[in-house]
Design an enzyme around this catalytic site. Structure first.
Site, short mmCIF file in Angstrom:
data_model
loop_
_atom_site.label_atom_id
_atom_site.label_comp_id
_atom_site.label_asym_id
_atom_site.label_seq_id
_atom_site.Cartn_x
_atom_site.Cartn_y
_atom_site.Cartn_z
N CYS A 55 0.83 -1.20 0.00
CA CYS A 55 0.00 0.00 0.00
C CYS A 55 0.87 1.25 0.00
O CYS A 55 0.38 2.34 -0.25
CB CYS A 55 -0.92 0.01 1.20
SG CYS A 55 -0.01 0.12 2.73
N GLU A 79 -5.95 1.78 -8.57
CA GLU A 79 -4.82 1.10 -7.93
C GLU A 79 -4.57 -0.19 -8.71
O GLU A 79 -5.47 -1.03 -8.84
CB GLU A 79 -5.19 0.77 -6.48
CG GLU A 79 -4.06 0.14 -5.70
CD GLU A 79 -4.46 -0.17 -4.26
OE1 GLU A 79 -5.61 -0.59 -4.01
OE2 GLU A 79 -3.59 -0.03 -3.38
P1 NAD Z 1 -9.39 -6.85 0.22
O1 NAD Z 1 -10.16 -5.61 0.48
O2 NAD Z 1 -9.75 -7.71 -0.92
O3 NAD Z 1 -9.46 -7.82 1.52
C1 NAD Z 1 -9.16 -7.34 2.80
C2 NAD Z 1 -9.96 -8.15 3.82
O4 NAD Z 1 -11.35 -7.94 3.59
C3 NAD Z 1 -9.72 -9.65 3.74
O5 NAD Z 1 -9.64 -10.17 5.05
C4 NAD Z 1 -10.94 -10.17 3.01
O6 NAD Z 1 -11.32 -11.47 3.41
C5 NAD Z 1 -12.02 -9.18 3.41
N1 NAD Z 1 -13.03 -9.00 2.35
C6 NAD Z 1 -12.85 -9.16 1.01
N2 NAD Z 1 -14.00 -8.91 0.35
C7 NAD Z 1 -14.92 -8.59 1.29
C8 NAD Z 1 -16.30 -8.22 1.23
N3 NAD Z 1 -16.96 -8.13 0.06
N4 NAD Z 1 -16.94 -7.95 2.38
C9 NAD Z 1 -16.30 -8.03 3.55
N5 NAD Z 1 -15.00 -8.38 3.67
C10 NAD Z 1 -14.31 -8.65 2.56
O7 NAD Z 1 -7.84 -6.42 0.16
P2 NAD Z 1 -6.59 -7.31 -0.22
O8 NAD Z 1 -6.62 -7.61 -1.68
O9 NAD Z 1 -6.43 -8.43 0.74
O10 NAD Z 1 -5.40 -6.29 0.09
C11 NAD Z 1 -4.95 -5.34 -0.84
C12 NAD Z 1 -5.57 -3.98 -0.58
O11 NAD Z 1 -5.27 -3.56 0.75
C13 NAD Z 1 -5.00 -2.89 -1.48
O12 NAD Z 1 -6.05 -2.05 -1.88
C14 NAD Z 1 -4.01 -2.16 -0.58
O13 NAD Z 1 -3.75 -0.83 -0.95
C15 NAD Z 1 -4.73 -2.23 0.71
N6 NAD Z 1 -3.84 -2.04 1.84
C16 NAD Z 1 -3.92 -0.85 2.50
C17 NAD Z 1 -3.06 -0.59 3.56
C18 NAD Z 1 -3.15 0.71 4.30
O14 NAD Z 1 -2.57 0.82 5.37
N7 NAD Z 1 -3.85 1.70 3.80
C19 NAD Z 1 -2.13 -1.55 3.96
C20 NAD Z 1 -2.08 -2.75 3.25
C21 NAD Z 1 -2.95 -2.99 2.19
#
Ligand code: NAD
Length: 499
Positions: A281, A384
């Site tokens: 991120c 992104e």
């Molecule tokens: P994601 O949003 O797909 O998943 C994150 C979490 O949400 C997981 O535990 C997943 O099981 C859950 N999830 C997924 N779909 C869902 C839904 N429809 N309803 C409820 N929960 C759901 O993210 P990812 O692909 O695992 O991670 C990458 C993303 O995280 C990127 O956008 C990145 O920029 C972001 N990120 C942000 C930071 C920050 O500090 N801002 C840090 C790390 C990653």
């Protein structure tokens, strides 16, 4: 095929919902384990266990709670290689990068050893005649966190270490794409002396997440992941009366001024743009050189560096710069966005689409890409990509470069490379982004500062780790006390000064 578990009440517990998701080895493309996806009933059981265990844990004095954290740090160091290997196997990042993931989480645990100091309240002696006033911080109760795939060690530790140091129980719902390390962390916390039921891991997808958001006993939710899910959890969690902090996606700009050390800037962009296959991120995904001459010099320096990058499996040794992306779906999404970049007229200077690694043809590898002459209206600029793709957007002035970063919907991190102190200072003061680097490409704050973006990169008032975490995981209570002292002031019907 390995069947992973939940970790509830101090034991590995098999999933009973009958639903599973595949956990891949991204380097080979093989399914290496099945991750159970919890039902609302399984989540409710974990909450019940947590609620029973939490009051006794909150009553343990903070110094003893801190000692569990101290021991946990030792165990993380002892098992560093094992954790890094398990992490790389499911995530795909290189082993040194995986060890860094554990290390940055470990540093948050180290900070939490300071809990006795950080939890101290405030006291005013003689706030009025015979009256003392004091405030204390109390644990919330049962707390929960939902974490992304890209830092399966660090981000869970950002949340559970302060939550537990403050006296809460914590339920972790890690990413279903790489759940093994979170399970290992829960085991290690218990080996460090944490009572059973205080840290539990409930694996799952949206169903488990919705059950967390709606469970009346859960007091707070921490979320890190993509912005649409962050917004959803923040809205629904807040309307359920919970304390919620949600961190979302990013599009981090690095501005390169004409006076910058161009070799230093190019090296920084290589690490920040392509490290961990761009799945950070805080990755830099947009380079904004100021002036065409700066842009030409920068691109000239980037191209050979990008072409020299070694992409390979985590088992490939020290030479590998970055590994595969996490799933086939992630790879497809990246390639689809690259195609939109070409279709919308960006100049694909380095084309990694035909990248192929002998012996790993089914792995989710994406070769490095560099786009030049990217413009604001293009999808590759607005969205992104979360892959090894760097976009160069040429700006004609510092103001234009600053405006680009200011206008973007995300505001996680940003950087400026320059030798001019005035420009750097102006940038740091005016930019509407949470974390700023001056000649530092990935300005991730250390554990004793706080981590958090602005705009659509974060929802909620308090940041991750540092002093904010101790505020997020506690409630303040303020007590006004008077002991009999012979003063009789009769009944009072109005607010009045105490003196
Ligand atoms: P994601 O949003 O797909 O998943 C994150 C979490 O949400 C997981 O535990 C997943 O099981 C859950 N999830 C997924 N779909 C869902 C839904 N429809 N309803 C409820 N929960 C759901 O993210 P990812 O692909 O695992 O991670 C990458 C993303 O995280 C990127 O956008 C990145 O920029 C972001 N990120 C942000 C930071 C920050 O500090 N801002 C840090 C790390 C990653």
């Amino acid at each position: 095929m390995q069947e992973l578990t939940h970790y509830i009440g101090g034991a590995h517990v098999k999933g009973t919902s009958g639903r599973f998701s595949d956990v891949y080895n991204p380097a080979t493309g093989e399914v290496q384990a099945k991750c159970p996806l919890a039902s609302p009933e399984e989540l409710a059981h974990a909450v019940e266990v947590a609620a029973k265990a939490q009051p006794a844990w909150a009553a343990v004095n903070p110094q003893r709670r801190a000692r569990v954290m101290m021991k946990f740090v030792d165990l993380l160091n002892r098992d560093m290689d094992k954790l890094a290997e398990a992490l790389s196997r499911e995530h795909g990042k290189t082993m040194p990068d995986a060890a860094g993931d554990v290390q940055r989480g470990l540093e948050v645990v180290e900070y939490c050893i300071g809990a006795p100091q950080l939890l101290k309240g405030e006291f005013t002696d003689s706030a009025g005649p015979g009256i003392d006033m004091y405030s204390m911080r109390q644990a919330l109760g049962v707390t929960a966190g939902i974490t992304p795939f890209n830092f399966p060690a660090m981000i869970p530790m950002w949340m559970f270490a302060p939550a537990i140091a403050c006296g809460n129980a914590f339920i972790l719902k890690p990413s279903e794409r790489d759940p093994s390390v979170p399970l290992m962390l829960a085991e290690l916390m218990e080996e460090a002396g944490l009572p059973k039921g205080i840290l539990q891991v409930v694996n799952g997808d949206k169903e488990a997440v919705d059950a967390i958001i709606d469970h009346p006993v859960i007091q707070s939710i921490g979320f890190v992941g993509s912005t649409p899910i962050a917004e959803y959890i923040y809205g629904r969690g807040c309307s359920n009366g919970k304390r919620v902090q949600c961190f979302g996606g990013a599009k981090n700009h690095m501005i390169i001024m004409p006076d910058a050390d161009m070799d230093q800037a190019a090296d920084a962009l290589i690490g920040a743009g392509y490290g961990a296959a761009g799945e950070r991120c805080m990755a830099i995904s947009v380079a904004v050189p100021v002036g065409d001459e700066t842009a030409d010099r920068l691109v000239e320096k980037l191209v050979p560096r990008i072409e020299a990058l070694k992409v390979g499996p985590y088992t490939g040794g020290k030479d590998v710069d970055y590994g595969p992306v996490v799933t086939a779906a992630a790879k497809e999404n990246i390639l689809r966005l690259i195609q939109t970049g070409i279709d919308q007229g960006a100049d694909l200077v380095v084309d990694g689409r035909n990248f192929n690694l002998q012996g790993y043809e089914d792995g989710f590898f994406v070769g490095p890409h560099l786009f030049d002459r990217v413009t604001r209206d293009m999808d590759i600029y607005q969205k992104e990509i979360f892959g090894p793709v760097l976009s160069v957007v040429r700006a004609q002035s510092y103001e234009e470069a600053l405006g680009l970063a200011m206008d973007h919907e995300y505001g996680n991190g940003t950087a400026i490379f320059t030798r001019d102190g005035d420009a750097a200072r102006d940038f740091a003061n005016r930019i509407n982004v949470g974390m700023i680097g001056i000649n530092v490409p990935i300005p991730v704050p250390l554990a004793y500062h706080t981590f958090g973006g602005w705009k659509k990169s974060a929802f909620g008032d308090l940041n991750q780790h540092g002093p904010d975490a101790f505020k997020f995981y506690t409630r303040t209570k303020t007590i006004t006390s008077r002991w009999p002292s012979g003063i009789k002031d009769g009944a009072a019907f109005n607010f009045k000064a105490m003196d």
